[in-house]
Motif scaffolding. Structure first.
Motif, PDB file in Angstrom:
ATOM      1  N   ILE A 414     -13.945  67.531  53.714  1.00 47.60           N
ATOM      2  CA  ILE A 414     -13.069  66.462  53.215  1.00 47.60           C
ATOM      3  C   ILE A 414     -11.700  67.012  52.832  1.00 47.60           C
ATOM      4  O   ILE A 414     -10.670  66.356  53.062  1.00 47.60           O
ATOM      5  CB  ILE A 414     -13.726  65.732  52.027  1.00 47.60           C
ATOM      6  N   SER A 415     -11.649  68.215  52.271  1.00 41.36           N
ATOM      7  CA  SER A 415     -10.360  68.830  51.937  1.00 41.36           C
ATOM      8  C   SER A 415      -9.508  69.010  53.186  1.00 41.36           C
ATOM      9  O   SER A 415      -8.301  68.713  53.185  1.00 41.36           O
ATOM     10  CB  SER A 415     -10.573  70.182  51.252  1.00 41.36           C
ATOM     11  N   ILE A 416     -10.138  69.501  54.249  1.00 39.79           N
ATOM     12  CA  ILE A 416      -9.405  69.680  55.504  1.00 39.79           C
ATOM     13  C   ILE A 416      -8.964  68.327  56.058  1.00 39.79           C
ATOM     14  O   ILE A 416      -7.836  68.184  56.551  1.00 39.79           O
ATOM     15  CB  ILE A 416     -10.274  70.448  56.521  1.00 39.79           C
ATOM     16  N   ALA A 417      -9.844  67.325  55.950  1.00 37.93           N
ATOM     17  CA  ALA A 417      -9.496  65.991  56.437  1.00 37.93           C
ATOM     18  C   ALA A 417      -8.311  65.409  55.669  1.00 37.93           C
ATOM     19  O   ALA A 417      -7.402  64.806  56.265  1.00 37.93           O
ATOM     20  CB  ALA A 417     -10.702  65.067  56.328  1.00 37.93           C
ATOM     21  N   LEU A 418      -8.303  65.587  54.341  1.00 38.10           N
ATOM     22  CA  LEU A 418      -7.186  65.093  53.537  1.00 38.10           C
ATOM     23  C   LEU A 418      -5.893  65.807  53.897  1.00 38.10           C
ATOM     24  O   LEU A 418      -4.815  65.193  53.952  1.00 38.10           O
ATOM     25  CB  LEU A 418      -7.490  65.272  52.047  1.00 38.10           C
ATOM     26  N   MET A 419      -5.992  67.111  54.134  1.00 37.31           N
ATOM     27  CA  MET A 419      -4.804  67.877  54.508  1.00 37.31           C
ATOM     28  C   MET A 419      -4.270  67.399  55.856  1.00 37.31           C
ATOM     29  O   MET A 419      -3.058  67.198  56.030  1.00 37.31           O
ATOM     30  CB  MET A 419      -5.139  69.371  54.579  1.00 37.31           C
ATOM     31  N   LEU A 420      -5.182  67.204  56.823  1.00 42.32           N
ATOM     32  CA  LEU A 420      -4.755  66.732  58.147  1.00 42.32           C
ATOM     33  C   LEU A 420      -4.190  65.320  58.069  1.00 42.32           C
ATOM     34  O   LEU A 420      -3.217  64.989  58.756  1.00 42.32           O
ATOM     35  CB  LEU A 420      -5.936  66.779  59.120  1.00 42.32           C
ATOM     36  N   GLN A 421      -4.798  64.478  57.225  1.00 41.80           N
ATOM     37  CA  GLN A 421      -4.293  63.121  57.067  1.00 41.80           C
ATOM     38  C   GLN A 421      -2.876  63.135  56.516  1.00 41.80           C
ATOM     39  O   GLN A 421      -2.009  62.379  56.957  1.00 41.80           O
ATOM     40  CB  GLN A 421      -5.206  62.332  56.132  1.00 41.80           C
ATOM     41  N   HIS A 422      -2.640  64.026  55.547  1.00 39.65           N
ATOM     42  CA  HIS A 422      -1.289  64.122  54.984  1.00 39.65           C
ATOM     43  C   HIS A 422      -0.304  64.647  56.014  1.00 39.65           C
ATOM     44  O   HIS A 422       0.798  64.108  56.178  1.00 39.65           O
ATOM     45  CB  HIS A 422      -1.312  65.044  53.764  1.00 39.65           C
ATOM     46  N   ALA A 423      -0.712  65.704  56.728  1.00 36.81           N
ATOM     47  CA  ALA A 423       0.185  66.301  57.719  1.00 36.81           C
ATOM     48  C   ALA A 423       0.410  65.369  58.903  1.00 36.81           C
ATOM     49  O   ALA A 423       1.459  65.435  59.559  1.00 36.81           O
ATOM     50  CB  ALA A 423      -0.393  67.631  58.206  1.00 36.81           C
ATOM     51  N   ALA A 424      -0.568  64.503  59.195  1.00 40.81           N
ATOM     52  CA  ALA A 424      -0.456  63.623  60.359  1.00 40.81           C
ATOM     53  C   ALA A 424       0.491  62.455  60.117  1.00 40.81           C
ATOM     54  O   ALA A 424       0.807  61.711  61.046  1.00 40.81           O
ATOM     55  CB  ALA A 424      -1.835  63.092  60.743  1.00 40.81           C
ATOM     56  N   ARG A 425       0.924  62.278  58.882  1.00 38.50           N
ATOM     57  CA  ARG A 425       1.861  61.207  58.563  1.00 38.50           C
ATOM     58  C   ARG A 425       3.128  61.804  57.968  1.00 38.50           C
ATOM     59  O   ARG A 425       3.365  61.719  56.756  1.00 38.50           O
ATOM     60  CB  ARG A 425       1.224  60.223  57.588  1.00 38.50           C
ATOM     61  N   HIS A 427       6.686  62.551  56.540  1.00 38.44           N
ATOM     62  CA  HIS A 427       7.675  61.732  55.849  1.00 38.44           C
ATOM     63  C   HIS A 427       9.059  62.093  56.366  1.00 38.44           C
ATOM     64  O   HIS A 427       9.461  63.250  56.312  1.00 38.44           O
ATOM     65  CB  HIS A 427       7.585  61.976  54.346  1.00 38.44           C
ATOM     66  N   ALA A 428       9.772  61.121  56.888  1.00 34.33           N
ATOM     67  CA  ALA A 428      11.140  61.335  57.362  1.00 34.33           C
ATOM     68  C   ALA A 428      12.073  60.542  56.456  1.00 34.33           C
ATOM     69  O   ALA A 428      12.185  59.320  56.584  1.00 34.33           O
ATOM     70  CB  ALA A 428      11.284  60.901  58.818  1.00 34.33           C
ATOM     71  N   ALA A 429      12.692  61.215  55.500  1.00 36.93           N
ATOM     72  CA  ALA A 429      13.521  60.541  54.504  1.00 36.93           C
ATOM     73  C   ALA A 429      14.930  60.325  55.032  1.00 36.93           C
ATOM     74  O   ALA A 429      15.541  61.234  55.614  1.00 36.93           O
ATOM     75  CB  ALA A 429      13.558  61.365  53.213  1.00 36.93           C
ATOM     76  N   LEU A 430      15.459  59.113  54.808  1.00 36.51           N
ATOM     77  CA  LEU A 430      16.875  58.836  55.078  1.00 36.51           C
ATOM     78  C   LEU A 430      17.671  59.436  53.926  1.00 36.51           C
ATOM     79  O   LEU A 430      17.437  59.110  52.759  1.00 36.51           O
ATOM     80  CB  LEU A 430      17.109  57.329  55.167  1.00 36.51           C
ATOM     81  N   ILE A 431      18.596  60.335  54.242  1.00 35.19           N
ATOM     82  CA  ILE A 431      19.329  61.037  53.187  1.00 35.19           C
ATOM     83  C   ILE A 431      20.822  60.746  53.280  1.00 35.19           C
ATOM     84  O   ILE A 431      21.372  60.514  54.358  1.00 35.19           O
ATOM     85  CB  ILE A 431      19.075  62.559  53.245  1.00 35.19           C
ATOM     86  N   ILE A 459      13.144  65.842  57.745  1.00 35.07           N
ATOM     87  CA  ILE A 459      11.745  65.895  58.186  1.00 35.07           C
ATOM     88  C   ILE A 459      10.966  66.734  57.171  1.00 35.07           C
ATOM     89  O   ILE A 459      11.224  67.926  57.016  1.00 35.07           O
ATOM     90  CB  ILE A 459      11.618  66.491  59.594  1.00 35.07           C
ATOM     91  N   ASP A 460       9.993  66.117  56.479  1.00 36.43           N
ATOM     92  CA  ASP A 460       9.315  66.773  55.357  1.00 36.43           C
ATOM     93  C   ASP A 460       7.973  67.396  55.713  1.00 36.43           C
ATOM     94  O   ASP A 460       7.132  67.592  54.836  1.00 36.43           O
ATOM     95  CB  ASP A 460       9.124  65.763  54.215  1.00 36.43           C
ATOM     96  N   GLU A 461       7.737  67.693  56.963  1.00 37.94           N
ATOM     97  CA  GLU A 461       6.524  68.394  57.390  1.00 37.94           C
ATOM     98  C   GLU A 461       6.871  69.298  58.563  1.00 37.94           C
ATOM     99  O   GLU A 461       7.839  69.050  59.282  1.00 37.94           O
ATOM    100  CB  GLU A 461       5.438  67.412  57.835  1.00 37.94           C
ATOM    101  N   SER A 462       6.088  70.334  58.742  1.00 38.15           N
ATOM    102  CA  SER A 462       6.193  71.108  59.968  1.00 38.15           C
ATOM    103  C   SER A 462       5.812  70.218  61.149  1.00 38.15           C
ATOM    104  O   SER A 462       5.000  69.292  61.001  1.00 38.15           O
ATOM    105  CB  SER A 462       5.269  72.332  59.919  1.00 38.15           C
ATOM    106  N   LEU A 463       6.398  70.480  62.302  1.00 41.29           N
ATOM    107  CA  LEU A 463       6.123  69.672  63.488  1.00 41.29           C
ATOM    108  C   LEU A 463       4.991  70.323  64.271  1.00 41.29           C
ATOM    109  O   LEU A 463       5.190  71.308  64.984  1.00 41.29           O
ATOM    110  CB  LEU A 463       7.394  69.542  64.346  1.00 41.29           C
ATOM    111  N   LEU A 464       3.790  69.761  64.105  1.00 39.16           N
ATOM    112  CA  LEU A 464       2.583  70.327  64.695  1.00 39.16           C
ATOM    113  C   LEU A 464       1.866  69.259  65.519  1.00 39.16           C
ATOM    114  O   LEU A 464       2.242  68.085  65.518  1.00 39.16           O
ATOM    115  CB  LEU A 464       1.663  70.859  63.600  1.00 39.16           C
ATOM    116  N   PHE A 465       0.814  69.664  66.187  1.00 38.02           N
ATOM    117  CA  PHE A 465       0.089  68.756  67.075  1.00 38.02           C
ATOM    118  C   PHE A 465      -0.460  67.533  66.347  1.00 38.02           C
ATOM    119  O   PHE A 465      -0.653  66.480  66.951  1.00 38.02           O
ATOM    120  CB  PHE A 465      -1.043  69.495  67.788  1.00 38.02           C
TER     121      PHE A 465
END
Length: 562
Positions: A414-425, A427-431, A459-465
């Motif tokens: 579940i920890s890995i799933a939560l991490m992937l869920q967060h990374a899979a969405r 956040h692109a903030a308008l600045i 872009i607030d996350e690394s760009l990964l698969f």
């Protein structure tokens, strides 16, 4: 802070003093944790002699007190219980310890100390609370003199119901010893240190408080002898066999080894994470650095030796390690001296220990494990992150209702799933620019100024698969609100890595923007990320510009060549 290079005679003197104190505490603990694991009490003594010497030779921490531990004993019980009737529990425990040692040694060779991150704080804290409750429940029959037993709550309740049908659910004499000891230990934990501090120094008062279990045990032994407790049905430890620490290889049975391997893997992980956390925390207090890989090697050596000397899985204990540090231990050799003193004490005290009621040992287990559980973590987690608080509660519940293996396995997944869920969405903030500065912040959180024709996104996350395919859509949705955009500038400060999927997403985004007559630029790209882009020869297709600062990117309409 202790001198990192004390004189040899000074270090020896202080190591000897610390070892004398810890060894006295370790004797009842080793007996109690062996019984908790469903093993003969002498197995705990075997696991407290040569494994300590092995850690002293190889380990990393100067104060980590290795030996049997409550959580490891619970996991050992749950691992070997399904094999009851097929193999002797002591044989299974030896194989389990040896497997744990082999897995830790393999992790040390492969430099896998980073695997400790698999057990996140919510998983560890939930497991800590669940294990404390499980251990306390498992000792309840021993405290009350009931023949009931079980490796988890469901099995315990079923066993207790069956025992109640056959006879009294409580043995009064046993309960008197157990509950009396429990009450004295609780009172001592809460009030003895403050009371002793009225006449003694702070350190001495703390030492007196930590010695309370020994006083309770001594009193229980004397009372059991005076009242001939065994004749009244009170189970005692009984005569311990001669401490000769039998040496030999574990049983070489492929079926047994395979059956215990999943449990050994989780035990190895928990052993390293909990032991390293103890060593690191105490090391920081003493100004010492604890090397994770060497700690793996030390724990591997101690468990391999436990498997060769008829012991059980061992690891670092916070209570004993803290006592070791407070008593003034300077080097790892305090552990070796502890082993020597314990062996001597076990021989000299074998006769009185035979009179020790087992219910008193149960009380000495229950009080410290309940005190060490991180109860307050639930409230903090609920205020900070409801999802992680629910994960913590789920891990605790599974630990109590089923087994530690399932609890940790579910927790990691579940920890890995939560991490992937967060990374899979992502956040692109308008600045926009904070007026009067060169700083750019989220327009929804700060009063900012936007530059006409320039769409600035962070872009607030690394760009990964897991998230890269969403990038073009995120940018397109922002463009809908700014139809006059001529340039899109991505601030890349939070991006630590771009994998091949992320590279393709950037290429796709540029193509989409080019079709709309919009240029894609990047700002503040980190060095390692830029090295990867250059290695991929991105200049062959990237037609935008690269900027050292985002302010420069927004203000420089002519652009800067990369």
């Amino acid at each position: 802070m202790p001198d990192p290079h004390p004189p040899r005679h000074s270090a020896l003197r202080e190591d000897l003093l610390a070892a004398a104190i810890v060894s006295v505490l370790l004797i009842p603990q080793s007996l109690a944790y062996a019984l908790l694991a469903g093993l003969p009490p002498q197995v705990g003594l075997y696991a407290s002699v040569l494994p300590l010497v092995a850690y002293a030779l190889v380990g990393a921490s100067s104060v980590n007190a290795v030996g049997p531990a409550a959580v490891l004993a619970l996991m050992t019980l749950q691992a070997i219980a399904p094999l009851a009737g097929q193999v002797d529990p002591s044989v299974a425990a030896v194989v389990l310890a040896f497997e744990v040692g082999l897995l830790l040694a393999l992790a040390a060779v492969l430099k896998l100390d980073a695997l400790a991150a698999l057990l996140s704080a919510p998983v560890l804290q939930g497991f800590s609370v669940g294990a404390a409750i499980s251990i306390a429940l498992s000792q309840l029959p021993a405290l009350l003199g009931s023949p009931a037993h079980g490796v988890h709550l469901r099995a315990l309740l079923r066993s207790w119901w069956e025992a109640a049908q056959a006879g009294p659910a409580v043995h009064l004499a046993t309960a008197a010893f157990g509950l009396g000891s429990l009450a004295l230990l609780l009172l001592a934990r809460r009030h003895l240190q403050a009371l002793a501090a009225r006449w003694l120094s702070r350190d001495m008062a703390q030492l007196v408080a930590r010695s309370a279990p020994l006083v309770v045990i001594a009193a229980a032994i004397g009372l059991a002898w005076a009242l001939a407790a065994p004749s009244h049905g009170v189970a005692v430890v009984g005569r311990l066999p001669t401490l000769h620490v039998p040496l030999g290889l574990p049983m070489l049975d492929a079926g047994l080894w395979l059956a215990l391997l999943p449990s050994a893997a989780l035990l190895a992980l928990v052993t390293f994470v909990s032991s390293f956390a103890v060593a690191e925390r105490l090391g920081l207090q003493r100004g010492e650095h604890v090397d994770g890989r060497r700690e793996l090697a030390g724990l591997a050596a101690s468990n391999l030796v436990a498997g060769l000397s008829s012991g059980m899985p061992v690891g670092g204990s916070f209570s004993r390690s803290a006592l070791n540090a407070d008593a003034g231990a300077r080097t790892r050799w305090a552990g070796a001296w502890t082993a020597l003193f314990l062996a001597i004490a076990a021989v000299l005290l074998a006769a009185p220990l035979a009179w020790l009621p087992r219910t008193v040992l149960a009380a000495t287990i229950v009080v410290p494990v309940l005190a060490a559980a991180e109860w307050k973590a639930f409230g903090f987690a609920w205020r900070y992150s409801r999802r992680e608080a629910l994960l913590m509660g789920l891990v605790a519940a599974i630990t109590v209702l089923h087994t530690a293996e399932w609890a940790l396995g579910v927790g990691v997944v579940i920890s890995i799933a939560l991490m992937l869920q967060h990374a899979a969405r992502p956040h692109a903030a308008l600045i926009g620019r904070v007026p009067g500065t060169e700083h750019y912040r989220n327009v929804e959180r700060y009063a900012t100024e936007l530059t006409p024709g320039v769409l600035s996104l962070r872009i607030d996350e690394s760009l990964l698969f897991v998230n890269a395919r969403l990038l073009p859509g995120l940018v397109a949705r922002r463009l809908d609100a700014f139809p006059d955009t001529r340039r899109v500038v991505l601030q890349m400060t939070p991006v630590n890595r771009i994998d091949l999927s992320g590279l393709e997403a950037l290429s796709t985004l540029q193509s989409v923007l080019r079709e709309r007559g919009i240029r894609l630029d990047l700002s503040e790209v980190k060095g390692p990320v830029l090295d990867g882009l250059r290695a991929a020869q991105w200049a062959r297709w990237f037609t935008g510009r690269l900027y050292l600062s985002h302010h420069q990117a927004v203000r420089d309409e002519q652009g800067m060549a990369p």
